[in-house]
Design an enzyme around this catalytic site. Structure first.
Site, PDB file in Angstrom:
ATOM      1  N   ASN A  10     101.165  37.459  50.337  1.00 26.76           N
ATOM      2  CA  ASN A  10     101.974  38.123  49.318  1.00 26.76           C
ATOM      3  C   ASN A  10     101.074  39.170  48.660  1.00 26.76           C
ATOM      4  O   ASN A  10     100.209  38.818  47.856  1.00 26.76           O
ATOM      5  CB  ASN A  10     102.451  37.085  48.298  1.00 26.76           C
ATOM      6  CG  ASN A  10     103.104  37.719  47.086  1.00 26.76           C
ATOM      7  OD1 ASN A  10     103.426  38.904  47.083  1.00 26.76           O
ATOM      8  ND2 ASN A  10     103.299  36.922  46.038  1.00 26.76           N
ATOM      9  N   LYS A  12     101.790  41.402  46.566  1.00 32.48           N
ATOM     10  CA  LYS A  12     102.175  41.768  45.187  1.00 32.48           C
ATOM     11  C   LYS A  12     102.175  43.292  45.055  1.00 32.48           C
ATOM     12  O   LYS A  12     102.511  43.978  46.007  1.00 32.48           O
ATOM     13  CB  LYS A  12     101.253  41.051  44.173  1.00 32.48           C
ATOM     14  CG  LYS A  12     101.191  39.542  44.460  1.00 32.48           C
ATOM     15  CD  LYS A  12     100.561  38.743  43.369  1.00 32.48           C
ATOM     16  CE  LYS A  12     100.571  37.268  43.769  1.00 32.48           C
ATOM     17  NZ  LYS A  12     100.087  36.382  42.732  1.00 32.48           N
ATOM     18  N   HIS A  93     109.567  34.004  42.998  1.00 28.34           N
ATOM     19  CA  HIS A  93     108.145  33.911  42.644  1.00 28.34           C
ATOM     20  C   HIS A  93     108.020  33.779  41.126  1.00 28.34           C
ATOM     21  O   HIS A  93     108.797  34.382  40.389  1.00 28.34           O
ATOM     22  CB  HIS A  93     107.390  35.141  43.145  1.00 28.34           C
ATOM     23  CG  HIS A  93     105.909  34.968  43.053  1.00 28.34           C
ATOM     24  ND1 HIS A  93     105.228  35.098  41.871  1.00 28.34           N
ATOM     25  CD2 HIS A  93     104.988  34.640  43.986  1.00 28.34           C
ATOM     26  CE1 HIS A  93     103.949  34.861  42.082  1.00 28.34           C
ATOM     27  NE2 HIS A  93     103.773  34.582  43.358  1.00 28.34           N
ATOM     28  N   GLU A  95     106.113  35.111  39.126  1.00 33.37           N
ATOM     29  CA  GLU A  95     105.944  36.405  38.444  1.00 33.37           C
ATOM     30  C   GLU A  95     107.290  37.104  38.268  1.00 33.37           C
ATOM     31  O   GLU A  95     107.428  37.975  37.406  1.00 33.37           O
ATOM     32  CB  GLU A  95     104.934  37.272  39.219  1.00 33.37           C
ATOM     33  CG  GLU A  95     103.521  36.720  39.040  1.00 33.37           C
ATOM     34  CD  GLU A  95     102.543  37.057  40.145  1.00 33.37           C
ATOM     35  OE1 GLU A  95     102.824  37.958  40.966  1.00 33.37           O
ATOM     36  OE2 GLU A  95     101.481  36.399  40.200  1.00 33.37           O
ATOM     37  N   GLU A 163     104.157  26.617  44.109  1.00 35.28           N
ATOM     38  CA  GLU A 163     103.053  27.379  43.534  1.00 35.28           C
ATOM     39  C   GLU A 163     102.930  27.054  42.042  1.00 35.28           C
ATOM     40  O   GLU A 163     103.638  27.639  41.209  1.00 35.28           O
ATOM     41  CB  GLU A 163     103.306  28.882  43.676  1.00 35.28           C
ATOM     42  CG  GLU A 163     103.436  29.361  45.101  1.00 35.28           C
ATOM     43  CD  GLU A 163     103.144  30.853  45.204  1.00 35.28           C
ATOM     44  OE1 GLU A 163     102.246  31.210  45.964  1.00 35.28           O
ATOM     45  OE2 GLU A 163     103.773  31.643  44.488  1.00 35.28           O
ATOM     46  N   GLY A 169      96.158  32.963  41.045  1.00 33.58           N
ATOM     47  CA  GLY A 169      95.204  33.997  40.664  1.00 33.58           C
ATOM     48  C   GLY A 169      94.113  33.524  39.723  1.00 33.58           C
ATOM     49  O   GLY A 169      93.395  34.339  39.152  1.00 33.58           O
ATOM     50  N   SER A 208      95.747  30.283  44.542  1.00 30.89           N
ATOM     51  CA  SER A 208      94.287  30.319  44.748  1.00 30.89           C
ATOM     52  C   SER A 208      93.834  29.727  46.081  1.00 30.89           C
ATOM     53  O   SER A 208      92.748  29.149  46.166  1.00 30.89           O
ATOM     54  CB  SER A 208      93.559  29.652  43.574  1.00 30.89           C
ATOM     55  OG  SER A 208      93.771  30.390  42.377  1.00 30.89           O
TER      56      SER A 208
HETATM   57  P1  PGA Z   1      96.977  33.796  44.616  1.00 30.50           P
HETATM   58  O1  PGA Z   1      98.533  34.100  44.528  1.00 30.50           O
HETATM   59  O2  PGA Z   1      96.695  33.353  46.029  1.00 30.50           O
HETATM   60  O3  PGA Z   1      96.308  35.109  44.295  1.00 30.50           O
HETATM   61  O4  PGA Z   1      96.675  32.731  43.635  1.00 30.50           O
HETATM   62  C1  PGA Z   1      99.471  33.303  45.198  1.00 30.50           C
HETATM   63  C2  PGA Z   1     100.869  33.789  44.934  1.00 30.50           C
HETATM   64  O5  PGA Z   1     101.160  34.182  43.786  1.00 30.50           O
HETATM   65  O6  PGA Z   1     101.709  33.800  45.843  1.00 30.50           O
END
Ligand code: PGA
Length: 248
Positions: A10, A12, A93, A95, A163, A169, A208
């Site tokens: 992903n 982003k 997601h 976000e 997640e 992150g 992560s």
């Molecule tokens: P990350 O993000 O691997 O940077 O923690 C995962 C995600 O939001 O899909």
């Protein structure tokens, strides 16, 4: 039933045209691991070019509108994703849920739109930190599953991504035991509602994931792959995760 491992990047809101070369490097390396399904979800702006540069590879969107067309300035519909070569879309997601106020009902409608457009869908769920700390993570996630998974779907085309928001992150990850417990609870809830179909659905872990922790996380019970943010942006970081999935 053996579920194929699924490793999805992903990106982003990262990547300009020059990043297509990185995607080509990732897909070329992924060819060495045919037992793993690999996909990249770049920003909307790169989907067409990436799909053209990586024929036969899975490229996806990170969101779609629930309507197929209409007066929704700035939005992108699922048939538009399919039209430019996407075969997958991520919906729900955190976000989007947190930053754009998307409800479970919104996420469900987006998942239905993706499936109706012929796309595969990855539907995300996950609890915030305070919910985890108060011991309510499983209930929270199962409520999201109940509210956002559509009633009708082909299990080969709908995957769930667990997640935990506090792990995205941050470099923090749940214990393998906690991941296995939540994934098992998700599969149990899907089985209670959909019967045997649940066995065919893939449940990914995200938050992560990196080359060092991937093997352990991917080996946890009911973990069928990974949804990877930061570590999916370069071949150097992403390919070791694909390799870890192939080893299981
Ligand atoms: P990350 O993000 O691997 O940077 O923690 C995962 C995600 O939001 O899909």
């Amino acid at each position: 039933m053996t579920r194929r491992k699924y490793v999805v990047g992903n990106w982003k809101m990262n990547g300009l045209s020059e990043a297509i070369g990185e995607a080509q490097a990732i897909f070329a390396a992924a060819g060495e691991y045919p037992a793993v399904d690999v996909a990249i979800c770049p920003p909307f702006t790169l989907i067409g070019a990436m799909a053209a540069a990586a024929a036969g590879r899975t490229v996806g969107g990170q969101d779609c509108h629930s309507a197929a067309s209409g007066a929704f300035t700035g939005s992108v519909a699922a048939p538009m994703l399919a039209d430019i070569g996407a075969s997958l879309v991520i919906v729900g997601h955190s976000e989007r849920r947190e930053g754009f106020g998307e409800s479970d009902a919104d996420v469900c409608a987006k998942a239905e739109a993706g499936l109706a457009a012929g796309l595969s869908v990855i539907l995300c769920v996950g609890e915030p930190r305070d919910v985890r700390e108060s011991g309510g993570a499983i209930d929270f996630v199962l409520a999201q599953i109940a509210g956002s998974v559509p009633g009708e779907f082909d299990p080969a085309r709908l995957a769930i991504a667990y997640e935990p928001i506090w792990a995205i992150g941050t470099g923090l990850v749940p214990t393998v035991g906690d991941v296995a417990a939540i994934h098992g609870a998700i599969r149990g809830a899907l089985a209670a509602r959909f019967g045997g179909k649940a066995e065919d659905m893939r449940i990914l872990y995200g938050g992560s994931v990196n080359g060092e922790n991937a093997a352990e996380l991917l080996d946890a019970g009911d973990v069928d792959g990974a949804l990877v943010g930061g570590a999916s942006l370069t071949a150097a970081k992403f390919v070791p995760i694909i390799a870890a999935a192939a080893d299981l």
